[in-house]
Enzyme design. Sequence first.
Site, PDB file in Angstrom:
ATOM      1  N   LYS A 179      85.025   5.812  60.504  1.00 21.74           N
ATOM      2  CA  LYS A 179      84.390   6.438  61.611  1.00 21.74           C
ATOM      3  C   LYS A 179      83.432   7.420  61.389  1.00 21.74           C
ATOM      4  O   LYS A 179      82.128   7.368  62.126  1.00 21.74           O
ATOM      5  CB  LYS A 179      85.515   7.462  62.414  1.00 21.74           C
ATOM      6  CG  LYS A 179      86.740   6.614  63.138  1.00 21.74           C
ATOM      7  CD  LYS A 179      86.043   5.437  64.145  1.00 21.74           C
ATOM      8  CE  LYS A 179      85.773   6.279  65.609  1.00 21.74           C
ATOM      9  NZ  LYS A 179      85.673   5.467  66.761  1.00 21.74           N
ATOM     10  N   TYR A 213      90.613   5.633  58.204  1.00 24.77           N
ATOM     11  CA  TYR A 213      90.069   5.763  59.507  1.00 24.77           C
ATOM     12  C   TYR A 213      89.183   6.720  59.551  1.00 24.77           C
ATOM     13  O   TYR A 213      87.931   6.429  60.090  1.00 24.77           O
ATOM     14  CB  TYR A 213      91.397   6.175  60.429  1.00 24.77           C
ATOM     15  CG  TYR A 213      91.048   6.813  61.833  1.00 24.77           C
ATOM     16  CD1 TYR A 213      90.393   5.908  62.642  1.00 24.77           C
ATOM     17  CD2 TYR A 213      91.490   8.119  62.088  1.00 24.77           C
ATOM     18  CE1 TYR A 213      89.999   6.198  64.054  1.00 24.77           C
ATOM     19  CE2 TYR A 213      91.012   8.424  63.770  1.00 24.77           C
ATOM     20  CZ  TYR A 213      90.459   7.662  64.284  1.00 24.77           C
ATOM     21  OH  TYR A 213      90.036   8.172  65.698  1.00 24.77           O
TER      22      TYR A 213
END
Length: 647
Positions: A392, A388
């Site tokens: 990002k 994640y």
Amino acid sequence: MSIFQSFMSTASVPYYRSYSRSLTSTHAIPVLTTTNNYHCCYDHYNSTRTSGRTFNVVCCTTPVLATKNNHHCYYNCYSSKTSRRTNKIISCQNKENAEGGHSSLSSALTLSHKNPQDVVTFTDRVVDNGIKTTSTTNAIMPLLKPSDGIGIVSYLRGKNYLITGATGFLGKAFMEKMLRTIPDLGKIFLLIKAKDKEAAIHRLKTEILDSEIFKCLEQMYGESFKAFMMTKLVPVAGNVCEPNLGMDPDTTNEIAKEVDVIINSAGNTNFDERYDVALDTNTRGPSRLLGFAKKCKKLGLFLHVSTAYVNGERQGLIMEKPFHMGQTIVGESVTSETPPVSIPVLDIIAEIELASNLKFCVHENEVTQKLKELGLERAKLFGWENTYVFTKAMGEMLIDSMRGDIPIVIIRPTIIESTYKDPFPGWIQGNRMLDPVIISYGKGQLSGFAADPKAIVDVVPVDMVVNASIAAIAKHGIAAKPGLNVYNIGSSTVNPIAYEDVFKFCCDHFTSFPLMDSQGKNIRVTEFKFFSSMDNFSSYISDEIAQGIGLMDAKISDSILKSKLEMKCKNRAELIVHMAKLYKPYAFFRARFDIRNTQKLMEDMSLEEMRNFEFNVRSINWEHYIVDIHIPGVRRHVMKERLVINE
């Protein structure tokens, strides 16, 4: 289904006792009537848990409008901790400021520009067993700001917006705040994942308009609520994972001509998502959206919601600085003695190709697991904890590399949880980061976790994230200067709270207001335990589950039943240990996030802007927030418990 959803899918609790009772409410100011007394207007009262003081959130049966004369506000409320009725009087010694402005009920303060400081008096009158006592607290409030401020409302009014992630937690909070506080707001185009316009409209009506966060707007507009919302919200069938955002040419041209501000709140937040899926949403998604932004003739600003944890394994005080193409966390620890061959080089295009090619190199049944493993492996290679935050961070790199002359704002919130007070305290959607552990603890399913009790857990309410983002949009939209500005939004440097305190407050809540099992019996919680190693936690949780499901019962003679119980114990233990491993980097987190840019943003605001778009994390009373706002909100909006109000 995520591991958190799977873990939380045990039988829901039927109901619980009311922990925020609204009794009566009288005001010396105009009010707007409402029938739902758990919605709309809660006045936050920050007080410590000392003898004779109440700490609970005040739930008014009527939302209150701001007025010039609300110098005294009277409440009859109920203290859930002391079971005493309390008449609170909040009085302001300075009734008007030199500018002729007004105070709002949400702050119950009026500040004067005549003096460098204002003294505000808080008076509690408590009746306990027929004995009346009064305690008074004087708070010195510094002179804050002149009346001009940033010009938030004047900038945002009349403009058109494109929001991605519209059906998500943050996207809904953005919409609600803007529609409720900005007069003459233009259109808000909502990019909704749907096969066509009709499907997008259906999702708008069922997943957005029916959401409880919009109840205040619904009460404001009454029967015309849906008509109002449909004139402001324009559902657009599309997807950030598709070329041209999946929009048809006519829609693309219409939005490109009209939109003034783009807000990207879309993202895949699963820590261990398939690498290709996370790359498509978190890395390529922002670049596709920015590519579209360059076609927008009127565009004044592009806001991208990231996460503070894009900083990966950095330690110490983490500054509000952008990422540049190919930058890695592991590369920052390089010294003159480090062999150059050992430094991995990050090439985003190569990462995308790597994930894509793997799908053709393994058996179909193994694709998902192998891509999950690949994501975690690549993240850790370059210095990030999970897929994640790694994807990002790469998304931020692409934004910086292709932004051109577009003013860019990147918002990096920490752990986003339920609203602090706006539009009402405790609204939340879905299980956030802390909530699976908190709920499992309340259900008696998890009495400990692998974490450092002294480590700081950096939490920020969602309404403060939205307010800071809106202020940043206005500031940089007005400036209209090309550039990229980063804002960390968190609490660790100015109002830190440790894990041990979080779970002490959780224990306080569930002790006073226990959950109930399927037979209606109270579930008793014990003091939360912390484990310094994963091995110790794994051993502990296996024993706890075995005992809980009756596997330790010596009377079990049926070998088939025992085998089934052993398998159930093994599966549940593996699920919890897997969750603990994913949480481990944050459960033992050692860094803190600098918020100087965010503080400067707040300093630029006028008094009125600070009241209407508050994001001062210093003001959060963590005990009050966790015990009286957040956990009740999770129980109400996530666990869907029935709220029982005793008149």
